[in-house]
Scaffold this active site. Structure first.
Site: not given
Length: 344
Positions: A59, A61-64
């Site tokens: 995704a 959003v995973y660790s930006n």
């Protein structure tokens, strides 16, 4: 590896898929999950492909975005051998258009994901949350244009309610837009809420389940048991507040049943918890995660065998809770039972 159709689509996916949330992990949540760099990630991808696991989920959003970047580096040179699943809609910044599923946001999010992943198409894009501020027609028409442009192959959702999925499917059918073929959901032996409404919807509408956190946010690892303290190495110390809550007694009741089945089968507690999911209706693939090779190989041991019907019933009984209204009458009252669908 067993391969299953993804919902009502023609795409076949492995029964187990790999969650790349541990890739490039940073911050209080994803850093606790793991922080595999490209070299370690490439080794984990190698092991997955050897076992027939070719679907990798991430995704933005995973660790930006770092998870997508590391996954892209790990699959470089073998794009045709893998299926990429990613998600968007959650905030990626503080700007007014840095979150949600508007046309502007979706187009930018897809372009950014393609760049980070080092590819020109995404096999499966899922909306990570429902955006109540954007008309559903706008969302669907944008996804339709991205599919027609060849940037997306299939579309789905994650963490939607039943009415949100159903309204979207109805508008997709009305306007000829791509239907959601998958719902990425939380489902485990200590979290069976998916069964009340979303599973019957999936059966009726051909929406497959891609299961996240099959071990109940790390509670079904075999390391947590009645009367024993939480292990010092457990990530629950730092991340329990981020995940779905579970009552202690419910957890211990399930773990007791898992221990009993483990003794009968010679399998580990996590393997049994995952195998139970693989025998449930609508489940197309269960996402497994791993911080290292040992964890990955253990989780891969959840396939190639099946729990017996008696073992399934034992786990069902231990994990069953009272359904919320309006579902509990259909389980408990005779008059309603005559009108209810077959048990799933």
């Amino acid at each position: 590896m067993d391969y299953r159709r993804l919902g009502a689509s023609g795409l076949k996916v492995p029964a187990l898929s790999f969650g790349a949330g541990t890739f490039g992990g940073s911050g209080p949540l994803f850093g606790a999950w793991g922080n595999s760099d490209a070299t370690e990630a490439r080794r984990l991808v190698d092991i997955c492909l050897e076992a027939g696991v070719n679907l990798f989920d991430t995704a933005d959003v995973y660790s930006n975005g770092a998870s997508e970047e590391v996954l892209g580096a790990a699959i470089k040179g073998r794009r045709d051998a893998v299926l990429i699943s990613t998600k968007t809609s959650l905030p990626m910044g503080d700007g007014p258009n840095d979150a949600g599923s508007s046309r502007s946001r979706l187009i930018k999010a897809v372009e950014d994901a393609l760049r980070r992943l080092g590819t020109d198409y995404i096999d499966l894009l899922q909306l990570h949350a429902f955006d109540a501020a954007t008309p559903i027609e706008e969302v669907l028409s944008t996804l339709d244009s991205l599919v027609r442009a060849g940037k997306l192959r299939y579309v789905g959702v994650s963490n939607f309610s039943g009415w949100q999925v159903m309204k979207s499917l109805g508008l997709a059918d009305k306007n000829g837009y791509p239907r959601y073929v998958v719902h990425q959901v939380y489902y485990s032996l200590v979290g069976r809420d998916y069964e009340w409404e979303l599973m019957p919807l999936g059966l009726d509408q051909g929406v497959g389940a891609l299961v996240w956190s099959p071990l109940g946010w790390g509670r079904l690892t075999g390391k947590i048991r009645r009367g024993e303290p939480l292990p010092e190495t457990s990530r629950l110390h730092d991340t329990a507040g981020f995940g779905p809550p579970v009552e202690d007694e419910q957890l211990y009741r399930v773990v007791d049943a898992l221990d009993a089945v483990a003794k009968e089968t010679g399998k580990t507690v996590p393997q049994i918890a995952i195998n139970w999911l693989l025998q449930r209706p609508t489940v197309a693939s269960v996402i497994i995660g791993a911080r290292n090779e040992e964890q990955l190989r253990q989780n891969l041991g959840a396939v190639g065998w099946s729990l017996t019907s008696d073992q399934m019933k034992k786990l069902d009984a231990a994990s069953e809770v009272t359904a919320p209204y309006p579902y509990f009458p259909y389980r408990r009252q005779e008059g309603f039972a005559r009108l209810s669908p077959p048990a799933v």
